[in-house]
Design an enzyme around this catalytic site. Structure first.
Site, PDB file in Angstrom:
ATOM      1  N   ASP A   1      -4.802  -8.192  -3.753  1.00  0.00           N
ATOM      2  CA  ASP A   1      -5.213  -8.000  -2.061  1.00  0.00           C
ATOM      3  C   ASP A   1      -6.432  -8.633  -1.933  1.00  0.00           C
ATOM      4  OD1 ASP A   1      -5.088  -7.133   0.232  1.00  0.00           O
ATOM      5  OD2 ASP A   1      -5.332  -4.879  -0.343  1.00  0.00           O
TER       6      ASP A   1
ATOM      7  N   HIS B   1       0.928  -1.058   0.089  1.00  0.00           N
ATOM      8  CA  HIS B   1       0.218   0.111  -0.067  1.00  0.00           C
ATOM      9  C   HIS B   1       0.679   1.408  -0.146  1.00  0.00           C
ATOM     10  CE1 HIS B   1      -3.272  -2.397   0.472  1.00  0.00           C
ATOM     11  NE2 HIS B   1      -3.064  -3.002   1.546  1.00  0.00           N
TER      12      HIS B   1
HETATM   13 ZN   LIG Z   1      -3.402  -6.896   2.351  1.00  0.00          ZN
END
Ligand SMILES: [Zn+2]
Length: 411
Positions: free
Chosen positions: A282, A231
């Site tokens: 993800d 991220h």
């Molecule tokens: Zn993750």
């Protein structure tokens, strides 16, 4: 290549939680009178996570990996933090769930780097959430179980490698972060961690350590070229410089980040500083790594009201932007999960006459900005064809099993 098919290197998905496939499309409604956010989504995700048996995890993972294979992904970095039974007791084999996920990947036929995740607490000064008991273990148990996983010769092979991970600064205190990092350095393993996904994570870290997550990692010597920050959205220019100086890799997950309302990764700053940016599916809100690649660019266009933000110098070739984004989906992912990036035997073929790419000026640009999964015809991993003419040989059975699982979980 035969007929109208071109061959492209296999895509590498550097960040996945396979089991989260079961909640796709099931969190898109208001949960109460308060604003919905990442944190309300997380409670819904926990509800699913607490109910899955080992067999369910195999079925859900196989479904996620099937979809990856069909979309040209030939290798995955699985960030695995579901370890124990529903009440928190370890299984007789404490790596049983990790092994289910590995089995699912090898049965589908894609490469997997199983990143076994350390998770020690709910957060700084936060009471344990009973829904987290399946994840939590002491650092000593964690390291012992990593040893067991690494020494299991029957597991590791052409398609399977392992790495380590700390869940986040929220879930892993500094002393444990250091030990997990030392383990990675000692055994030359990749080490991943969720970093600066949400503003609340950054403010809690400043409260606990007086430093942001990236500043903490930098000052404690935990950033290096085997480290991947997943991220890395809520960052300052100084944090970007620290990541760059250390050679750390960033993994962006834009299809998930837009789904969760995480914010926009400053890919322009990362590119400018020469940071390697990889990509991950993800939460499996979608599995389409080229959509992640183009969103790196598109989110910045929306934010800046400009176009072609991430292209290098104007004088470079027309395909320069597409080439950069395609690298994120391939070689940069391979670097993140410690795969050789020269796996010539991992590739997919694309039908250049598929309506989604037909008539492109520059083929790579057409593929990166327009390709639909219908254009992907064959997928080959380690020299073995796992998708042929757009279909996987076990597709019907995998989908049927997944439908049965969804019925059991949700009805
Ligand atoms: Zn993750």
């Amino acid at each position: 290549m035969n007929g109208n098919r071109v061959r492209l290197p296999g895509l590498v998905n550097a960040h996945s939680h396979a089991f989260q496939r079961v909640i796709r499309g099931r969190t898109e409604y208001r949960t109460g009178d308060t604003r919905d956010s990442f944190w309300t989504w997380r409670e819904m995700m926990y509800r699913a996570a607490t109910r899955l048996t080992p067999e369910d995890i195999y079925d859900a993972s196989r479904m996620a990996f099937l979809e990856m294979a069909l979309s040209g992904i030939t290798a995955v970095g699985e960030f695995h933090y579901l370890h124990h039974t529903a009440d928190g007791t370890p299984y007789e084999d404490p790596n049983q769930l990790a092994k289910q996920v590995i089995q699912a990947a090898t049965d589908v036929g894609i490469r997997i780097t199983l990143l076994r995740v350390g998770y020690a607490r709910a957060g700084f000064g936060v009471d344990l959430n009973p829904r987290q008991v399946r994840f939590i273990e002491t650092i000593d148990d964690y390291l012992k179980r990593m040893d067991q996983l690494r020494s299991d010769a029957s597991l590791l092979g052409d398609l399977v490698t392992v790495g380590v991970a700390s869940h986040s600064v929220r879930a892993v205190p500094l002393n444990d972060l250091k030990q997990i990092n030392e383990y990675a350095v000692q055994h030359r393993l990749p080490v991943h961690m969720h970093v600066a996904e949400q503003p609340a994570e950054v403010s809690a870290c400043i409260e606990e350590y007086g430093r942001s997550p990236v500043a903490l990692l930098a000052t404690e010597g935990l950033l290096h070229d085997r480290f991947t920050a997943v991220h890395a959205i809520q960052v300052t220019p100084k944090a970007v410089a620290s990541l760059s100086d250390s050679g750390a890799i960033v993994c962006a997950c834009p299809t998930t980040e837009r789904n969760l309302g995480d914010g926009v990764i400053p890919a322009d700053m990362y590119f400018e500083r020469g940071v390697t940016v990889s990509l991950g599916s993800d939460s499996q809100a979608q599995i389409d790594l080229l959509e992640d690649a183009r969103e790196l660019e598109y989110h910045l266009r929306l934010q800046k009201m400009e176009r072609v933000v991430l292209a290098p110098e104007a004088k470079e070739s027309r395909s320069a932007l597409a080439a950069r984004l395609f690298e994120c989906a391939t070689v940069n992912g391979a670097a993140s999960i410690a795969l050789r990036s020269d796996h010539a035997e991992d590739y997919f073929t694309c039908d250049v006459n598929d309506p989604s790419v037909a008539g492109a000026d520059d083929l790579l640009t057409g593929i990166v900005f327009g390709l639909s999964r219908t254009a992907i015809r064959d997928v080959v991993v380690n020299g073995r064809t796992i998708v042929s003419d757009g279909t996987h040989k076990d597709q019907e059975e995998i989908v049927t099993r997944f439908l049965q699982l969804q019925k059991k979980l949700w009805s």
